[in-house]
Design an enzyme around this catalytic site. Structure first.
Site, PDB file in Angstrom:
ATOM      1  N   SER A   3     -69.357  46.915  -9.067  1.00 46.24           N
ATOM      2  CA  SER A   3     -69.077  46.809 -10.496  1.00 46.24           C
ATOM      3  C   SER A   3     -69.511  48.107 -11.148  1.00 46.24           C
ATOM      4  O   SER A   3     -70.045  49.000 -10.477  1.00 46.24           O
ATOM      5  CB  SER A   3     -69.835  45.627 -11.110  1.00 46.24           C
ATOM      6  OG  SER A   3     -69.480  45.455 -12.471  1.00 46.24           O
ATOM      7  N   ARG A  35     -62.142  47.348  -6.557  1.00 43.41           N
ATOM      8  CA  ARG A  35     -61.867  45.913  -6.547  1.00 43.41           C
ATOM      9  C   ARG A  35     -61.039  45.537  -7.769  1.00 43.41           C
ATOM     10  O   ARG A  35     -61.055  46.233  -8.798  1.00 43.41           O
ATOM     11  CB  ARG A  35     -63.156  45.081  -6.519  1.00 43.41           C
ATOM     12  CG  ARG A  35     -63.917  44.980  -7.839  1.00 43.41           C
ATOM     13  CD  ARG A  35     -65.074  44.001  -7.690  1.00 43.41           C
ATOM     14  NE  ARG A  35     -65.830  43.792  -8.911  1.00 43.41           N
ATOM     15  CZ  ARG A  35     -65.609  42.825  -9.791  1.00 43.41           C
ATOM     16  NH1 ARG A  35     -64.620  41.977  -9.601  1.00 43.41           N
ATOM     17  NH2 ARG A  35     -66.364  42.690 -10.856  1.00 43.41           N
ATOM     18  N   THR A  88     -71.010  40.656 -16.123  1.00 47.73           N
ATOM     19  CA  THR A  88     -71.818  39.900 -15.172  1.00 47.73           C
ATOM     20  C   THR A  88     -72.555  38.757 -15.845  1.00 47.73           C
ATOM     21  O   THR A  88     -72.777  37.703 -15.238  1.00 47.73           O
ATOM     22  CB  THR A  88     -72.819  40.853 -14.489  1.00 47.73           C
ATOM     23  OG1 THR A  88     -72.091  41.915 -13.851  1.00 47.73           O
ATOM     24  CG2 THR A  88     -73.666  40.137 -13.461  1.00 47.73           C
ATOM     25  N   CYS A 117     -52.419  50.425  -3.191  1.00 50.83           N
ATOM     26  CA  CYS A 117     -53.617  50.130  -2.402  1.00 50.83           C
ATOM     27  C   CYS A 117     -54.590  51.304  -2.463  1.00 50.83           C
ATOM     28  O   CYS A 117     -54.216  52.436  -2.159  1.00 50.83           O
ATOM     29  CB  CYS A 117     -53.243  49.843  -0.951  1.00 50.83           C
ATOM     30  SG  CYS A 117     -54.676  49.671   0.137  1.00 50.83           S
ATOM     31  N   CYS A 163     -59.010  47.851   5.047  1.00 53.36           N
ATOM     32  CA  CYS A 163     -59.038  46.990   3.865  1.00 53.36           C
ATOM     33  C   CYS A 163     -60.448  46.870   3.295  1.00 53.36           C
ATOM     34  O   CYS A 163     -61.404  46.542   4.002  1.00 53.36           O
ATOM     35  CB  CYS A 163     -58.498  45.610   4.225  1.00 53.36           C
ATOM     36  SG  CYS A 163     -58.505  44.451   2.841  1.00 53.36           S
ATOM     37  N   CYS A 202     -60.102  44.416  -1.962  1.00 54.67           N
ATOM     38  CA  CYS A 202     -59.955  44.508  -3.421  1.00 54.67           C
ATOM     39  C   CYS A 202     -58.965  43.486  -3.967  1.00 54.67           C
ATOM     40  O   CYS A 202     -58.969  43.209  -5.155  1.00 54.67           O
ATOM     41  CB  CYS A 202     -59.547  45.919  -3.830  1.00 54.67           C
ATOM     42  SG  CYS A 202     -57.835  46.362  -3.439  1.00 54.67           S
ATOM     43  N   CYS A 237     -53.198  44.109  -3.358  1.00 49.87           N
ATOM     44  CA  CYS A 237     -51.889  43.882  -2.736  1.00 49.87           C
ATOM     45  C   CYS A 237     -51.364  42.491  -3.037  1.00 49.87           C
ATOM     46  O   CYS A 237     -50.175  42.314  -3.323  1.00 49.87           O
ATOM     47  CB  CYS A 237     -51.988  44.119  -1.231  1.00 49.87           C
ATOM     48  SG  CYS A 237     -53.260  43.150  -0.387  1.00 49.87           S
TER      49      CYS A 237
END
Length: 541
Positions: A49, A294, A325, A484, A510, A513, A516
């Site tokens: 984050s 992400r 958060t 991506c 990968c 995140c 896709c």
């Protein structure tokens, strides 16, 4: 295995729920069995984050969090908003909702690690490296728990010598805290019809790095948010620069995944952001420590699904609680209070599924009010004026109207449906990386610590093996290779068919995140969990 509460996801929401449940039981000298399932190799490994957090929910759980050593070391001291042109950074009015007075600039992965330690001290069972792959439903349609995926399975779905079957975890209450666009939650929402017809979530992609910068350029506690360059006026997004402790700076770019141009690469836009003189001057002489990306929920109150169902509830980013958060943790606390009352105080769950309707009522009285006030900000960017119209409305709404208008703007279409054919756009000429400030994508992926066992089923599943070549390449110029942020997808020469292309999935790259699954215009890519423990190993993110 039988538990009172099964929690899927060891992030801020899931851990807050587990901690609260155990604290409530200890206060009343009662017993409640709680388990947290986390797909990352360790707690915090998949957490990324900005991050600048409000401490209210943390103080609810641990009023003495400072004395207990929570890794919140750098108070937010100064906020700025900048509008970037290609060469300049112009000051902008700062919306009051974005004020960070009293907040802390943190590595959220480190905060989550600390929360995990506290949860274990309280008696929460935590199973890291364990991927929940299936929801278990009772005969009456209620949620009974989850099943973990089998380990030791080859690419051909055959059992290897290391094969270990998955296990079922049953609970009186199952809390889904998978994060944004959870692989189980997306199916759960559809199966139980938790969203109204025509309602959908909209997302952004956040890409960030952590740098160690020259001490003379470091300004601990400074927070800068930007709009404008490198994105065009039709593309929603913006940058952030947070000065952490120890000469570290967290910086990144968020790109709304409702962008239209299939040639746009969020990763390369982030490189252009860093190449802006305002950012480059800060980073010169420094070094990159980590990289990550992400998806983020951005739909707001318009996109919230029904939060409860027989046998469980949605919490945190899984539910779509934007704005930080603190809302994720607060939702975990509220769900825990509701579950504790049902299981321990009221003795429910033995003969009929538990329904946590009071959890949604509690959310409506707290989190929803905060989201409602800013509900029209994000969709206001969907006018012919683009970001100009959005900025004008957002300034008026956040500074004066405070959401007190008798209407609610709606998001026009799901993100995947916003992409336009390549024929309507020109390719974007991105500069080559300089390997000092800007980098190629595989160099960045190497900084994530990502690892997947090679001989396992590909977790990025194509519903139709022909769609990418038949539709996405000719119509959208193969957008997967650009949206991506980890170089997972490529269109490469097909050796078996000279002159043609084939679609290649580099699943070992990968970083989980979920972009896709969200942005694919054909909705042909299904992101599923790999073997537990695979994926990124984020540090200081």
């Amino acid at each position: 295995m039988e538990y009172d509460v099964v929690i899927i996801g060891g992030g801020p929401a899931g851990l807050a729920a587990g901690i609260r449940l155990k604290q409530q039981a200890a206060k009343e000298d009662k017993e409640i069995n709680v388990v947290v399932i986390e797909k990352g190799g360790e707690i915090g490994a998949h957490t990324l984050s900005g991050a600048c957090i409000e401490v209210g929910p943390l103080e609810e759980l641990f009023p003495d969090w400072k004395a207990q050593g929570a890794p919140l070391n750098q108070p937010a001291l100064h906020d700025q908003m900048k509008y970037l042109t290609k060469n300049y950074a112009l000051p902008m009015p700062h919306p009051p909702q974005m004020s960070n007075k009293g907040n802390y600039i943190v590595s959220l992965s480190n905060v989550v690690k600390w929360l995990g330690e506290k949860a274990e001290e309280l008696g929460v069972d935590i199973f890291p490296g364990t991927a929940a792959s299936e929801i278990i439903y009772a005969d009456d349609g209620s949620v009974r728990g989850i099943a973990t995926n089998d380990a030791g399975v080859s690419k051909e779905f055959k059992q290897k010598a290391s094969y270990t079957p998955g296990i079922e975890l049953h609970g009186k209450v199952t809390l889904f805290a998978e994060g944004c666009h959870g692989s189980l939650t997306k199916g759960l929402i559809n199966k139980l019809k938790l969203r109204k017809e025509g309602q959908f979530q909209t997302y952004g992609l956040g890409i960030k790095e952590v740098w160690e910068v020259d001490p003379e350029k470091h300004s601990p506690g400074d927070i800068v948010h930007t709009m404008g360059y490198p994105l065009d006026y039709k593309t929603y997004g913006g940058g952030f620069i947070y000065h952490m402790e120890d000469n570290k700076v967290s910086l990144g770019l968020v790109v709304g995944l409702d962008y239209q141009n299939p040639y746009l690469s969020p990763y390369k836009e982030f490189q252009r952001f860093k190449a802006h003189p305002f950012v480059t001057n800060l980073l010169k002489g420094g070094r990159v420590l980590s990289y990550g990306a992400r998806a983020l929920t951005e739909g707001g109150v318009q996109s919230l699904p029904k939060l409860f169902f027989p046998g469980g509830a949605l919490i945190g980013d899984t539910a779509g609680f934007i704005k930080g958060t603190h809302n994720a943790m607060k939702s975990g606390i509220l769900a825990a209070d509701s579950a504790y009352k049902a299981i321990v105080s009221d003795g429910l769950g033995e003969s009929a599924p538990i329904v946590l309707s009071d959890y949604e009522e509690a959310v409506n009285n707290t989190i929803r009010k905060e989201l409602y006030e800013v509900r029209n900000v994000r969709p206001s960017f969907h006018t012919p004026l683009g970001i100009w119209g959005g900025m004008m409305w957002s300034g008026l709404d956040t500074m004066f109207l405070k959401g007190r208008v008798p209407f609610t703007f709606q998001h026009p279409h799901p993100d995947h449906a916003m992409m336009q054919p390549a024929a309507m756009h020109k390719p974007i000429d991105y500069p080559k990386p300089d390997n000092e400030i800007t980098f190629d994508i595989l160099t960045s992926v190497s900084r994530t610590g990502t690892n997947h066992a090679e001989d396992q089923p590909v977790h990025l599943r194509l519903k139709d093996q022909t769609v990418e070549i038949r539709e996405n390449l000719p119509v959208y110029a193969g957008p997967e290779q650009r949206f991506c942020p980890a170089g997972v997808y490529e269109y490469v020469d097909d050796e078996a068919n000279p002159g043609k292309k084939r679609f290649q999935i580099n699943s070992q790259n990968c970083i989980h995140c979920k972009t896709c699954d969200i942005k694919d215009p054909a909705q042909n890519i299904d992101w599923t969990v790999p073997e537990g423990g695979g994926g990124p190993q984020y540090v200081d993110t």
